[in-house]
Design an enzyme around this catalytic site. Structure first.
Site, mmCIF file in Angstrom:
data_model
loop_
_atom_site.group_PDB
_atom_site.id
_atom_site.type_symbol
_atom_site.label_atom_id
_atom_site.label_comp_id
_atom_site.label_asym_id
_atom_site.label_seq_id
_atom_site.Cartn_x
_atom_site.Cartn_y
_atom_site.Cartn_z
ATOM 1 N N ASN A 90 1.010 -1.410 -0.077
ATOM 2 C CA ASN A 90 -0.022 -0.133 -0.059
ATOM 3 C C ASN A 90 0.841 1.292 -0.087
ATOM 4 O O ASN A 90 0.415 2.418 -0.652
ATOM 5 C CB ASN A 90 -1.141 0.049 1.087
ATOM 6 N N GLY B 283 2.128 -5.984 7.371
ATOM 7 C CA GLY B 283 1.194 -6.576 6.383
ATOM 8 C C GLY B 283 -0.021 -7.034 7.048
ATOM 9 O O GLY B 283 -0.608 -6.381 8.072
ATOM 10 N N SER B 284 -0.694 -7.836 6.609
ATOM 11 C CA SER B 284 -2.082 -8.226 7.103
ATOM 12 C C SER B 284 -1.951 -9.271 8.245
ATOM 13 O O SER B 284 -1.041 -9.645 8.516
ATOM 14 C CB SER B 284 -3.003 -9.100 6.086
ATOM 15 N N THR C 52 -1.402 -12.845 7.661
ATOM 16 C CA THR C 52 0.185 -13.234 7.413
ATOM 17 C C THR C 52 0.976 -13.168 8.657
ATOM 18 O O THR C 52 1.743 -13.962 9.011
ATOM 19 C CB THR C 52 0.727 -12.516 6.329
ATOM 20 N N GLU D 212 3.569 -5.339 12.234
ATOM 21 C CA GLU D 212 2.647 -4.120 12.138
ATOM 22 C C GLU D 212 1.541 -4.901 11.287
ATOM 23 O O GLU D 212 1.713 -5.033 10.009
ATOM 24 C CB GLU D 212 3.324 -3.028 11.481
ATOM 25 N N CYS E 227 -3.255 1.757 6.418
ATOM 26 C CA CYS E 227 -3.688 0.613 7.792
ATOM 27 C C CYS E 227 -4.179 1.888 8.720
ATOM 28 O O CYS E 227 -4.933 1.330 9.661
ATOM 29 C CB CYS E 227 -2.440 0.278 8.121
ATOM 30 N N GLU F 162 7.540 0.433 16.441
ATOM 31 C CA GLU F 162 8.457 0.874 15.458
ATOM 32 C C GLU F 162 8.690 2.478 15.823
ATOM 33 O O GLU F 162 7.856 2.886 16.659
ATOM 34 C CB GLU F 162 8.065 0.795 13.927
#
Ligand code: NDP
Length: 485
Positions: A154, A230-231, A234, A252, A287, A466
């Site tokens: 994204n 990512g999702s 995953t 994340e 996100c 992060e």
């Protein structure tokens, strides 16, 4: 575009651009046209192994450089990227379908800032000391070794650099895998690293699918830690693989963020525009997008008409045109997923106030993955539409009656990444902000990012933080030394 015009991307391993060993490639689509414009390596475990070995060889010399010297390398990469900003913005827009204006104003400038920020941060990274009457403790922070960085489609270069910059600044060497869906700017960054004189093996970029390349990366024994964005699906797979190997991991993941609007909010045009942007920027594929808009009942109807009017005025069009507010969503599969969610919302009894349709954009974009920004009302918090991450240009409206209900609705999902709260009452802002189950809360604003702040989610949105010193801590191992006095 003919086969001869198709760009052929390469991996970046040990300082050189290299084809995948098995010579297999994946098609890369331009979302605005639906046409294949590039082929990216479909790398396998042998490519990952070559990259991991190169990173292992590079580690002793890279980690022995002073923080200033490593910062100098990152600054040179940032400067070259800044010089090529327009070229990178064009590539990012082409690869993702996002408006060129957004890639030019947000994605690439932020990638430059990420590199500059961590170049500066590492020179200021202090360790702790703890003194008692009879001893002095101090903490050493050493880089981990070779680390893996995995990023989504994204915000491709923005999130890729958000990971590799702190990893490299802290003295690690890196094997990174960008999303196979949007590999172009990471591929171009390899050439920038070569031009900037980054030593071979310090950063290796291996392209390919998550299931093959990504899995081989996280399983490789040389990889000491994995930073993943990512999702949530995953993230679960990665956490399950890494847990028995005791590798450090930062996750994340997804979100279903609430925008909470109280009756006493400052209902200015600018604030309304920010709430619209929070829902639909990057076609809703951030996100942090506020996709559940909770509005105090006494202003619900007024808010709804002003909001829907502004959303209707958004222009969906060719990402290359300056007038386009929204471009295409990233892929056919994602288009189908978002349209499926809109159909589900209708089945659940939701009322589509605007949008909900595929848009036909004339010219070179005919027939592709454009969706009108969609606003839905009439569904309670428990419906799937208000529970599942859609990650597209779709927002819902829900009314609430008081602070407690607003907090309960905002917290009523498995996710907990971000929220925004709109009120003129400062005490309410602080009280509600503290009670939201969310890693990030914006009060009367959205997406104001100070790179020094901790960034990440709670619940199913993430593990770890992060940003700033948190990222440098993740990419280093602490050792306490206790000296008797
Ligand atoms: P995915 O989880 O599908 O993919 C993310 C990355 O992981 C890709 O590079 C993917 O490769 C790779 N991958 C997939 N499977 C594996 C595996 N088994 N092992 C290692 N790597 C793997 O996410 P999307 O790319 O679809 O991104 C959208 C998601 O990202 C949304 O849920 C969004 O909320 C979240 N996101 C979270 C952010 C945050 O800061 N919390 C920020 C931005 C997005 P490939 O694509 O090549 O298959």
């Amino acid at each position: 575009m003919t086969a001869a015009d198709t760009l052929v991307l390469a991996n970046f391993i040990d300082g050189v651009l290299a084809p995948p060993r098995a010579a297999r490639y994946l098609d890369v689509f331009e979302p605005a046209t639906g046409a294949v414009f590039a082929r990216c390596p479909d790398s396998d475990a042998a490519d990952i192994d070559a990259a991991a070995q190169a990173a292992q060889r590079a580690f002793p010399a890279w980690s022995a450089l002073s923080a200033d010297e490593r910062a100098g390398h990152l600054q040179r990469i940032a400067n070259l990227l800044h010089e090529r900003l327009e070229e990178f913005a064009l590539a990012e827009s082409r690869d993702t379908g996002k408006p060129l204006t957004l890639a030019r104003s947000l994605d690439i400038p932020r990638a430059v800032s990420n590199l500059r920020f961590f170049a500066a941060a590492i020179t200021q990274f202090a360790s702790e000391t703890h003194a008692t009457s009879d001893s002095l403790n101090y903490t050493l922070r050493a880089p981990l070794g070779v680390v893996g960085c995995i990023s989504p489609w994204n915000l491709p270069l923005y999130l890729f650099t958000w990971k590799i910059a702190p990893a490299l600044a802290a003295g690690n060497t890196v094997v990174a895998k960008p999303s196979e869906i949007t590999p172009l700017t990471a591929f171009m960054l390899a050439q920038v690293c070569i031009d900037a004189g980054l030593p071979p093996g310090v950063l290796n970029i291996v392209h390919g699918s998550g299931a093959a390349t990504g899995q081989a990366l996280i399983e490789h024994p040389a990889i000491k830690a994995v930073s993943f964005t990512g999702s949530t699906r995953t993230g679960v797979a990665i956490a399950s693989t890494l847990a028995p190997k005791f590798k450090k991991v930062s996750l994340e993941m997804g979100g279903k963020n609430a925008t909470v609007v109280f009756a006493d909010w400052d209902a200015s045009e600018a604030n309304l525009a920010t709430i619209v942007r929070a829902a639909f920027a990057n076609q809703g594929q951030i996100c942090l997008c506020g996709s559940r808009i909770l509005v105090e009942r006494s202003i619900y109807d007024r808010f709804k008409s002003a909001f829907v009017e502004k959303v209707r005025a958004l222009r969906v069009g060719d990402p290359n045109e300056a007038a386009s507010d929204l471009g295409a969503v990233v892929s056919q599969a994602h288009f189908d997923k978002v349209m499926g969610h809109i159909a589900l919302a209708r089945e659940e009894g939701g009322h589509v106030l605007c949008g909900g349709e595929q848009v036909r954009v004339d010219g070179r974009c005919a027939d592709d993955w454009f969706i009108t920004p969609t606003v839905i009302e009439g569904l309670g918090a428990a419906y799937r539409t208000n529970q599942e991450e859609i990650f597209g240009p779709v927002a819902t409206l829900i009314a609430f009656d008081n602070d407690e209900e607003a907090i309960a609705l905002a917290n009523a999902t498995r996710y907990g990444l971000a929220a925004s709260v709109w009120t003129s009452n400062l005490s309410r802002a602080h009280r509600v902000g503290a009670q939201l189950e969310s890693g990030i809360v914006w009060i009367n604003c959205w997406l104001r990012r100070d790179l020094r702040t901790p960034f990440g989610g709670v619940k199913d949105s993430g593990v770890g933080r992060e940003g700033g010193v948190e990222a440098l801590r993740f990419f280093t191992e602490a050792k306490n030394i206790c000296v008797a006095l």
